[in-house]
Design a protein around this motif. Structure first.
Motif, PDB file in Angstrom:
ATOM      1  N   THR A  25      49.980  53.900  38.085  1.00 45.85           N
ATOM      2  CA  THR A  25      50.642  52.669  37.635  1.00 45.85           C
ATOM      3  C   THR A  25      51.947  52.453  38.401  1.00 45.85           C
ATOM      4  OG1 THR A  25      49.638  52.802  35.450  1.00 45.85           O
ATOM      5  CG2 THR A  25      51.704  51.563  35.610  1.00 45.85           C
ATOM      6  N   VAL A  26      52.728  53.520  38.551  1.00 41.95           N
ATOM      7  CA  VAL A  26      53.992  53.379  39.284  1.00 41.95           C
ATOM      8  C   VAL A  26      53.718  53.126  40.773  1.00 41.95           C
ATOM      9  CG1 VAL A  26      56.125  54.561  39.938  1.00 41.95           C
ATOM     10  CG2 VAL A  26      55.310  54.666  37.577  1.00 41.95           C
ATOM     11  N   ALA A  27      52.663  53.721  41.308  1.00 44.47           N
ATOM     12  CA  ALA A  27      52.311  53.442  42.714  1.00 44.47           C
ATOM     13  C   ALA A  27      51.954  51.964  42.894  1.00 44.47           C
ATOM     14  CB  ALA A  27      51.147  54.332  43.149  1.00 44.47           C
ATOM     15  N   LYS A  28      51.283  51.374  41.893  1.00 44.69           N
ATOM     16  CA  LYS A  28      50.984  49.928  41.978  1.00 44.69           C
ATOM     17  C   LYS A  28      52.258  49.100  41.818  1.00 44.69           C
ATOM     18  CE  LYS A  28      46.369  50.244  39.921  1.00 44.69           C
ATOM     19  NZ  LYS A  28      45.529  49.714  38.837  1.00 44.69           N
ATOM     20  N   LEU A  29      53.169  49.573  40.966  1.00 46.34           N
ATOM     21  CA  LEU A  29      54.467  48.886  40.860  1.00 46.34           C
ATOM     22  C   LEU A  29      55.195  48.930  42.208  1.00 46.34           C
ATOM     23  CD1 LEU A  29      55.901  50.169  37.434  1.00 46.34           C
ATOM     24  CD2 LEU A  29      55.048  47.871  37.925  1.00 46.34           C
ATOM     25  N   ASP A  30      55.037  50.036  42.915  1.00 46.86           N
ATOM     26  CA  ASP A  30      55.636  50.169  44.241  1.00 46.86           C
ATOM     27  C   ASP A  30      55.047  49.117  45.201  1.00 46.86           C
ATOM     28  OD1 ASP A  30      57.391  52.032  45.926  1.00 46.86           O
ATOM     29  OD2 ASP A  30      55.534  51.999  47.096  1.00 46.86           O
ATOM     30  N   ASP A  31      53.729  48.912  45.113  1.00 47.25           N
ATOM     31  CA  ASP A  31      53.091  47.851  45.925  1.00 47.25           C
ATOM     32  C   ASP A  31      53.691  46.487  45.581  1.00 47.25           C
ATOM     33  OD1 ASP A  31      51.400  49.783  46.924  1.00 47.25           O
ATOM     34  OD2 ASP A  31      49.710  49.256  45.616  1.00 47.25           O
ATOM     35  N   VAL A  32      53.844  46.237  44.281  1.00 42.62           N
ATOM     36  CA  VAL A  32      54.391  44.955  43.832  1.00 42.62           C
ATOM     37  C   VAL A  32      55.800  44.767  44.383  1.00 42.62           C
ATOM     38  CG1 VAL A  32      55.258  43.714  41.790  1.00 42.62           C
ATOM     39  CG2 VAL A  32      52.984  44.761  41.737  1.00 42.62           C
ATOM     40  N   ILE A  42      67.114  46.243  25.499  1.00 45.50           N
ATOM     41  CA  ILE A  42      66.911  45.361  26.664  1.00 45.50           C
ATOM     42  C   ILE A  42      65.599  44.589  26.586  1.00 45.50           C
ATOM     43  CG2 ILE A  42      68.308  46.846  28.157  1.00 45.50           C
ATOM     44  CD1 ILE A  42      65.626  47.757  29.447  1.00 45.50           C
ATOM     45  N   GLU A  43      64.979  44.600  25.414  1.00 50.67           N
ATOM     46  CA  GLU A  43      63.652  44.005  25.234  1.00 50.67           C
ATOM     47  C   GLU A  43      63.600  42.538  25.652  1.00 50.67           C
ATOM     48  OE1 GLU A  43      60.370  44.858  21.756  1.00 50.67           O
ATOM     49  OE2 GLU A  43      62.419  44.418  21.189  1.00 50.67           O
ATOM     50  N   GLY A  44      64.706  41.818  25.431  1.00 48.59           N
ATOM     51  CA  GLY A  44      64.698  40.383  25.729  1.00 48.59           C
ATOM     52  C   GLY A  44      64.956  40.060  27.192  1.00 48.59           C
ATOM     53  N   SER A  45      65.209  41.060  28.024  1.00 46.78           N
ATOM     54  CA  SER A  45      65.577  40.765  29.417  1.00 46.78           C
ATOM     55  C   SER A  45      64.349  40.469  30.268  1.00 46.78           C
ATOM     56  CB  SER A  45      66.340  41.948  30.010  1.00 46.78           C
ATOM     57  OG  SER A  45      65.462  43.061  30.150  1.00 46.78           O
ATOM     58  N   ALA A  46      64.565  39.708  31.327  1.00 47.68           N
ATOM     59  CA  ALA A  46      63.462  39.378  32.251  1.00 47.68           C
ATOM     60  C   ALA A  46      62.934  40.646  32.904  1.00 47.68           C
ATOM     61  CB  ALA A  46      63.947  38.387  33.301  1.00 47.68           C
ATOM     62  N   ALA A  47      63.826  41.588  33.198  1.00 50.19           N
ATOM     63  CA  ALA A  47      63.405  42.826  33.864  1.00 50.19           C
ATOM     64  C   ALA A  47      62.458  43.619  32.963  1.00 50.19           C
ATOM     65  CB  ALA A  47      64.631  43.670  34.213  1.00 50.19           C
ATOM     66  N   PHE A  48      62.843  43.761  31.695  1.00 49.86           N
ATOM     67  CA  PHE A  48      61.979  44.497  30.768  1.00 49.86           C
ATOM     68  C   PHE A  48      60.633  43.801  30.619  1.00 49.86           C
ATOM     69  CE2 PHE A  48      60.002  45.136  26.704  1.00 49.86           C
ATOM     70  CZ  PHE A  48      60.014  46.509  26.555  1.00 49.86           C
ATOM     71  N   SER A  49      60.692  42.506  30.412  1.00 51.74           N
ATOM     72  CA  SER A  49      59.474  41.748  30.144  1.00 51.74           C
ATOM     73  C   SER A  49      58.498  41.861  31.311  1.00 51.74           C
ATOM     74  CB  SER A  49      59.870  40.291  29.880  1.00 51.74           C
ATOM     75  OG  SER A  49      58.724  39.538  29.683  1.00 51.74           O
ATOM     76  N   MET A  50      58.999  41.685  32.531  1.00 48.25           N
ATOM     77  CA  MET A  50      58.128  41.780  33.707  1.00 48.25           C
ATOM     78  C   MET A  50      57.548  43.187  33.821  1.00 48.25           C
ATOM     79  SD  MET A  50      57.600  42.773  37.001  1.00 48.25           S
ATOM     80  CE  MET A  50      59.106  43.154  37.870  1.00 48.25           C
ATOM     81  N   ALA A  51      58.413  44.197  33.656  1.00 50.49           N
ATOM     82  CA  ALA A  51      57.954  45.579  33.822  1.00 50.49           C
ATOM     83  C   ALA A  51      56.952  45.958  32.729  1.00 50.49           C
ATOM     84  CB  ALA A  51      59.150  46.527  33.805  1.00 50.49           C
ATOM     85  N   GLN A  52      57.215  45.557  31.509  1.00 49.43           N
ATOM     86  CA  GLN A  52      56.312  45.893  30.399  1.00 49.43           C
ATOM     87  C   GLN A  52      54.937  45.268  30.617  1.00 49.43           C
ATOM     88  OE1 GLN A  52      55.617  43.416  27.593  1.00 49.43           O
ATOM     89  NE2 GLN A  52      54.154  44.879  26.744  1.00 49.43           N
ATOM     90  N   ARG A  53      54.921  43.977  30.940  1.00 49.24           N
ATOM     91  CA  ARG A  53      53.630  43.283  31.142  1.00 49.24           C
ATOM     92  C   ARG A  53      52.868  43.897  32.308  1.00 49.24           C
ATOM     93  NH1 ARG A  53      53.635  37.557  29.269  1.00 49.24           N
ATOM     94  NH2 ARG A  53      51.583  37.638  30.236  1.00 49.24           N
ATOM     95  N   THR A  54      53.595  44.263  33.354  1.00 47.99           N
ATOM     96  CA  THR A  54      52.924  44.776  34.541  1.00 47.99           C
ATOM     97  C   THR A  54      52.391  46.185  34.303  1.00 47.99           C
ATOM     98  OG1 THR A  54      54.495  43.433  35.789  1.00 47.99           O
ATOM     99  CG2 THR A  54      53.147  44.940  37.045  1.00 47.99           C
ATOM    100  N   VAL A  55      53.141  46.995  33.575  1.00 47.25           N
ATOM    101  CA  VAL A  55      52.658  48.333  33.238  1.00 47.25           C
ATOM    102  C   VAL A  55      51.379  48.243  32.399  1.00 47.25           C
ATOM    103  CG1 VAL A  55      53.148  50.372  31.804  1.00 47.25           C
ATOM    104  CG2 VAL A  55      54.848  49.560  33.459  1.00 47.25           C
ATOM    105  N   VAL A  56      51.362  47.349  31.418  1.00 48.47           N
ATOM    106  CA  VAL A  56      50.162  47.186  30.584  1.00 48.47           C
ATOM    107  C   VAL A  56      48.973  46.760  31.456  1.00 48.47           C
ATOM    108  CG1 VAL A  56      49.121  45.747  28.771  1.00 48.47           C
ATOM    109  CG2 VAL A  56      51.385  46.761  28.424  1.00 48.47           C
TER     110      VAL A  56
END
Lengths: 166, 521
Positions: free
Chosen positions: A61-68, A109-123
């Motif tokens: 998952t983190v390797a795919k985040l690295d691609d992103v 930090i749940e309401g932040s754009a960074a959290f939201s993007m990372a959470q959705r992408t990890v899922v």
């Protein structure tokens, strides 16, 4: 975990990538250094805590985040911001914290754009992983085996059988 | 391959190759009418399709940028992809799950039956069910719908067994596997379903009717269809008399062409058809083609759709088998005693692990979330589709940003009417109760995801002051311009719309043939 039938990726698609089994896996990453990668692993394990899963799916998952992050500067900046925020919130890096402290930081930090993007992408990435499919009983591609018509599409036996032609 | 010249002004140009466009292209071609079919996406076939949710999503979906606004949850959860339809030869029939249900007489008289509901723009359909019924008959035969024309039903799968047990326990005796354009036995040269669970990923097996695997090959065989994939329509021109005269489109090389036309049929799904009309401004139509009354893009409908997932003690393996092969209609009729207008159907729903986890409750994380997801094997799903209320401001508009083709990006604005909220609430409770009666340990009420039932934004209405199109799906203001996608619905009804889109397109083709024969087109 319960034993489930074998899961398959569609044979036309590339197999899930194989990463080194030891700590050297972070050397293949381009956007993240080892501390950032390990913070993101801890993030993914806090977002989607499956104690029965080994590190493999989380590392992929983190390797795919690295691609992103390599492909998309805007998302790279959000992921860098996330790592900075979760690692900077307490006197210890995120990866060293107990689950209760990690959850507390993420709730902040749940309401932040960074959290939201990372959470959705990890899922998105974690549950699109063959090892996870196998662990949770999703069998994936079936057409190469003739579907499920002769492989259990109607094998549920703990409820009454519906009548013919229903 | 048949090719018509760009200057050939005897051709009918159809924009979009899905349920409406692909069907009408075939129905016209088999009547010896020359058709140029413009499809924005690629021409993919069974060899290209894969059994993989995420890869198929990327392969088939229309992913061009859109904006979303309004109070609907989709604007928050899926702001870039508020609607979910396909790009490719076959359009959204590449993705559809095959449900084939008819509108009812009450639904086609929504304004008369529901009354004057504040905040809505309800109208009656300009045609009756009786007029549509022969076309439903023809559509069901064309598509090989189960339980019609002597065709057997789809067999019960595991997920259905759960639905059946719960429904029967509550006395919902209408529960059945439903009616689908998916073969339970071979039909029309297509095989029976292998129950592979990937019908919505293009359907590699071809057991399900689509325009990609049925209508377009048959249309090509007539020699009267010129199919042009990767051709993005960007503007519809009219002549000095106000009749549609040509469609401008951009090919895969980025070259713009002008295809002359005798008749134009738009079928690009709600957002794209509305966007194309709104963008096709001229001195005569300053607000967009056929938009003198301002209805283009308005009254957008997306159905009251939502899902309940429930966790059981024992395995279900819901991913095995046809995903929506379950149906009950106890709540389908208009019954004011329930406290809201209109009805809804309960249907089966299944997803693979990637989709279910992503759509379960966007934004949800932590131990509780993970604990539900890891019980995937023991999860069953139900879906509802109900009638939403037309509202003038639920609409597709153009933003001030342009896409790669120079056409403004669309915004989709949608807010729930109080009636929609009451129906959602009722539906969630019904679905939870069905699963509880079958022994569910826990149920999750999943919010709506990007809309697949996109309807109403260029609606048919008896009077031009109420809607863009007449009862034949022809623009009130442009008499050789037709719309064949679901944006032509006068109101949404409750059921999955594809069968009605196909029936209307077949009826429209016969009308166009008649008009041409009479010299009126």
């Amino acid at each position: 975990m319960p034993h489930h039938p074998t899961a398959y990726r569609d044979p036309k698609l590339p197999s899930d990538r194989v990463l080194p089994g030891d700590e050297s896996w972070t050397e293949m990453l381009k956007a993240f250094d080892a501390p950032a990668a390990n913070a993101l692993i801890a993030f993914a394990r806090t977002i989607c805590p499956h104690d029965g899963l080994g590190d493999g799916p989380y590392r992929r998952t983190v390797a795919k985040l690295d691609d992103v992050a390599q492909a998309n500067p805007e998302k790279a900046a959000l992921l860098a911001e996330l790592v900075q925020r979760i690692d900077g919130a307490m006197p210890l890096p995120f990866v060293e914290l107990s689950e209760a402290f990690r959850v507390e930081i993420l709730k902040d930090i749940e309401g932040s754009a960074a959290f939201s993007m990372a959470q959705r992408t990890v899922v998105l990435f974690l549950y699109d992983d063959l090892e996870v499919w196998q662990a949770f009983g999703y069998e994936g591609a079936s057409v190469q085996h003739g579907g499920f018509v002769n492989r259990g599409f109607n094998d549920l036996d703990w409820l009454p059988e519906p009548p013919e032609g229903v | 391959m048949t090719q018509f010249s760009l200057d050939d002004d005897t051709v009918t140009v159809v924009v979009g190759s899905g349920a409406g466009g692909g069907t009408i292209a075939h129905e016209l071609a088999r009547r010896d009418i020359s058709v140029v079919l413009l499809e924005a996406g690629r021409h993919m076939t069974a060899d290209d399709f894969v059994n993989d949710e995420m890869a198929a999503y990327d392969m088939l979906s229309w992913l061009d940028k859109r904006d979303a606004s309004g109070s609907w949850r989709v604007a928050k959860d899926h702001p870039d992809v508020p609607v979910w339809h396909c790009k490719g030869v076959g359009g959204t029939t590449l993705h559809w799950s095959g449900c084939c249900y008819r509108l009812t007489e009450d639904e086609m008289r929504a304004r008369s039956v529901f009354g004057d509901i504040p905040g809505t723009t309800l109208i009656d359909w300009p045609i009756t069910l009786e007029e549509l019924e022969p076309w439903y008959d023809k559509a069901e035969k064309k598509m090989g719908v189960t339980r019609t024309n002597g065709l057997p039903p789809l067999p019960p799968n595991n997920n259905f067994k759960v639905m059946y047990a719960g429904a029967k326990a509550l006395g919902y005796d209408s529960v059945s596997t439903g009616r689908h354009a998916i073969n339970a036995v071979p039909y029309d040269g297509r095989p029976a379903s292998q129950q592979d669970g990937f019908t919505i990923c293009g359907d590699k097996v071809g057991a399900r009717w689509s325009t990609q695997n049925v209508e377009i090959p048959k249309a090509l065989a007539t020699g009267k269809l010129d199919l042009r994939p990767e051709s993005r329509a960007v503007y519809v021109e009219h002549d000095e008399t106000g009749r549609a005269s040509a469609v401008l489109y951009v090919d895969s090389e980025g070259v713009t062409h002008r295809q002359k036309a005798r008749t134009v049929v738009l079928a690009g799904n709600c957002v794209e058809t509305s966007r194309l009309l709104l963008h096709s401004t001229s001195a005569r139509f300053p607000n967009g083609l056929a938009n003198g009354w301002g209805h283009v893009g308005r009254h957008y409908l997306r159905h009251v759709v939502q899902t309940v997932w429930s966790v059981f003690d024992k395995p279900v393996y819901m991913h095995r088998g046809e995903i929506m092969a379950g149906y009950l209609d106890e709540f389908a009729t208009h019954d004011p005693s329930r406290g809201f207008a209109g009805g809804y159907y309960v249907e089966l729903n299944s997803m693979g692990l990637p989709s279910m986890a992503g759509l379960l409750e966007p934004g949800w994380w932590g131990r509780d979330f993970a604990q539900v997801v890891e019980q995937y094997a023991n999860i069953a799903g139900l879906f509802m589709s109900g009638e939403d209320m037309p509202q003038a401001d639920n609409r597709i508009t153009l933003t001030d940003r342009s896409d790669a083709f120079g056409v403004p990006v669309a915004n989709i604005h949608y807010s729930n009417h109080p009636n929609d909220v009451l129906m959602r609430n009722h539906g969630y409770k019904t679905m939870r109760a069905i699963h509880a009666a079958a022994g569910a340990k826990r149920s999750i009420e999943t919010p709506p995801y990007p809309a697949t039932h996109n309807l109403g934004s260029n609606r048919m209405a008896a009077r031009a002051e109420d809607g863009v199109l007449d009862g034949n799906g022809r623009a009130h203001e442009v008499d050789n311009l037709f719309i064949a996608d679901g944006s032509n619905f006068a109101t949404g009804g409750a059921v999955n719309p594809t069968l009605t889109i196909v029936a209307l397109a077949m009826r429209q083709a016969a009308f166009i043939e008649g008009q041409m024969a009479a010299g009126a087109l």
